[in-house]
Design an enzyme around this catalytic site. Sequence first.
Site, PDB file in Angstrom:
ATOM      1  N   CYS A   1      -3.604  14.820 -38.739  1.00 23.42           N
ATOM      2  CA  CYS A   1      -3.782  14.904 -37.289  1.00 23.42           C
ATOM      3  C   CYS A   1      -4.225  16.308 -36.873  1.00 23.42           C
ATOM      4  O   CYS A   1      -4.294  17.228 -37.685  1.00 23.42           O
ATOM      5  CB  CYS A   1      -2.472  14.557 -36.585  1.00 23.42           C
ATOM      6  SG  CYS A   1      -2.028  12.804 -36.691  1.00 23.42           S
TER       7      CYS A   1
ATOM      8  N   HIS B   1      -1.839  15.845 -31.120  1.00 24.49           N
ATOM      9  CA  HIS B   1      -0.453  15.780 -30.641  1.00 24.49           C
ATOM     10  C   HIS B   1       0.206  17.141 -30.660  1.00 24.49           C
ATOM     11  O   HIS B   1      -0.261  18.075 -31.298  1.00 24.49           O
ATOM     12  CB  HIS B   1       0.359  14.768 -31.465  1.00 24.49           C
ATOM     13  CG  HIS B   1       0.605  15.148 -32.889  1.00 24.49           C
ATOM     14  ND1 HIS B   1       1.582  16.038 -33.274  1.00 24.49           N
ATOM     15  CD2 HIS B   1       0.005  14.729 -34.034  1.00 24.49           C
ATOM     16  CE1 HIS B   1       1.574  16.150 -34.594  1.00 24.49           C
ATOM     17  NE2 HIS B   1       0.623  15.375 -35.081  1.00 24.49           N
TER      18      HIS B   1
END
Length: 174
Positions: A137, A121
Site C-alpha cells: 500500500c 491509508h
Amino acid sequence: MADLDLLLVSLADQCLYGFTRDRLCFRASVSTAVNGPGEHNGSGCTPRGLHQVRAKVGAGLPAGAVLRGRRWTGEVWTPQLHEQFPGRDWILSRILWLSGCEQGVNRLGSVDTFRRYIYIHGTPDTEPMGVPLSHGCVRMRNEELIALFARVPLHCAVRIDEASYPQWAHAKLD
C-alpha cells in the site's frame, strides 16, 4: 479548495503529488512497498500504472482510528495498543481503495490492484515516511491523509510511477 483530479505517487521520490487542472495543489511524503514495484498478487509490491479511487472508507472517524477489513474496530491507535499487537500492519484514519485501470497490467487476473486490497491509508506517526516500508500500500501521515481524503472524489485518477519528479518536490503549491 477544489477537488483534486489526479494523484501521482512517485516511488522514486516516495511522495504523493495532487493536481487540480494540471496545477500542483497537494504534496506529502509517503511510504510504499519495501519489496518495490510490482503488480502480482502476493508479491507485497506497490502496483504501477493508472488507477482510480474505487472506494473511500472512514469519513468522519477520528485521526488514528484503527481499520481492519475496512471497518473501524472502535480503537484509536496509541503506543500502548501498538505494543499489544507487534508486527501488525496498521491501517489508520482513512482508506482510499485503489482499482487498476489497465487490463493485464493492474486490472483483472493475478495483477488486480482492487482484489489485492491496495490502499492509500494512514499509518502510525512513529513510522518513517520517505522510505519504502509497506506491504504494498501507500502509507501516509494521518493528518495529511485526512486532508487529502476531503479533496479526493470517487474515481479520481491515481498514477503510480517509478520516475522521480524533482520539479514538483519543492515547487510552490497552488
